[in-house]
Design a protein around this motif. Structure first.
Motif: not given
Ligand SMILES: [Mg+2]
Length: 365
Positions: A166-170, A197-201, A223-226, A249-251, A299-301
């Protein structure tokens, strides 16, 4: 085979309930795409994914430039077509963003045509590697606008339904709230489920250093897109300083940008997205680059998995795929997960063909 006609489209599929992460809010998922018709009766479907904003600009690129350039071309010359569009009239204003996402839609439709002509699902046409199943991890229970109660309820149900990741947003304004949510999630999913966990930048380097370290105690898989996706240098610093691997990688728009991340050791899980890098043609080059560094692809979907399930199933170093079921119902062969694994598609093509009734229902342009 010759291309006889092309037609762009924009679909807006509702997301119920609407979601947010640290920088995006979405009520619909947008598909900015193209249907490519051929003289042999095969029609290819390709699309890129949006938060239902700006997609009219993507299809404008198709309508005015890429579409007319395709007429009379042989879809099997996909790489030549890719080069012509990439380095053609849009090169001055393009190379990333709107024009490159338009190129992704075109490229995906061409690969859909080739696989259909070969009467094979794309993953076999590309040289199938995984004859069994692809591990799926679920992102759809961990949105930032979920209350802690809803977060716990959703991740619990996801694990009970068979998912083992599972992945959650932070990226909350106060990182102590992120800490509290992560602690609660790890407690309910137990030690055996992988947890991302995904920081979305949202963080800067200092926040990432401090809170990345603190959150490691929850045994994070990545740790995703910190940080800002253009900031290779600080991602490298972070990768050196933290034990938790960095995923992004998604951006990231091109093999050159991935080369810089990979060669500098600034990324450890490569999340190359086919809807972002100009399609399957460039995606495979990034996957090969990552393979030469022994780096896994996850991959990011942006496509919500329809196309990526084929790419993961035909790529040796691709190990897992994200799952978000927002748009699956509109497809003739929807991406499907059973017991925590994708069920490999069987129909010819790239699983991009849309059921006509849904195509009409959600079409906004
Ligand atoms: Mg992401």
């Amino acid at each position: 085979m010759k291309i006889t006609k092309v037609e762009s489209f924009v679909l807006h599929v509702p997301i119920t309930p609407p979601i947010t992460d640290a920088i995006n809010a979405a009520t619909h998922w947008g598909l900015a795409g193209i249907r490519i018709y051929t003289d042999e009766g095969i029609t290819g479907y390709g699309y890129t994914g949006t938060t239902a904003k700006g997609d009219e600009m993507i299809v404008e690129t198709i309508d005015r430039y890429y579409g007319p350039a395709l007429i009379g071309k042989d879809p099997f010359m996909v790489k030549e077509i890719w080069d012509e569009l990439r380095f053609g009239s849009m090169h001055w204003i393009g190379r990333a963003g709107i024009t490159h996402m338009a190129l992704a839609a075109v490229d995906i439709a061409l690969w859909d045509i080739m696989a259909k002509a070969a009467n094979k699902p794309l993953w076999q046409y590309l040289g199938g590697h995984k004859s069994k199943k692809i591990k799926a991890y679920n992102t759809n229970g961990g949105w930032l606008n979920w209350s802690k109660e809803r977060l716990i309820k959703d991740v619990t149900e996801i694990v009970e339904s068979g998912f083992t990741g599972v992945k959650i947003k932070v990226g909350k304004p106060d990182p102590r709230e992120d800490y509290d949510r992560c602690k609660a999630v790890r407690k309910v999913i137990g030690d055996d489920v992988i947890f991302m966990i995904d920081v979305n930048q949202q963080w800067n380097i200092n926040t990432a250093m401090t809170w990345g370290k603190k959150l490691e105690e929850f045994d994070l898989y990545w740790l995703e897109e910190p940080l800002n996706p253009d900031d290779v240098m600080n991602h490298r610093k972070l990768a050196d300083a933290l034990n938790v691997p960095i995923a992004l990688g998604e951006h990231v728009y091109s093999k050159y940008a991935f080369r810089d991340y990979i060669h500098q050791g600034a990324v450890e899980y490569v999340q190359v997205d086919v809807t972002r890098v100009g399609g399957i043609t460039e995606w495979m080059q990034v996957a090969g680059l990552a393979a030469s560094y022994d780096l896994p692809i996850c991959p990011h979907v942006g496509d919500m998995g329809q196309i990526h399930q084929h790419l993961v199933a035909s790529t040796q170093n691709a190990i897992m795929l994200e799952y978000i079921p927002w748009i699956r119902d509109i497809f003739v062969e929807p991406a499907t997960v059973k017991d925590g694994h994708y069920v490999l598609p069987e129909l010819p093509g790239a699983s991009t063909e849309i059921i006509p009734a849904y195509f009409d229902k959600y079409r906004v342009r």
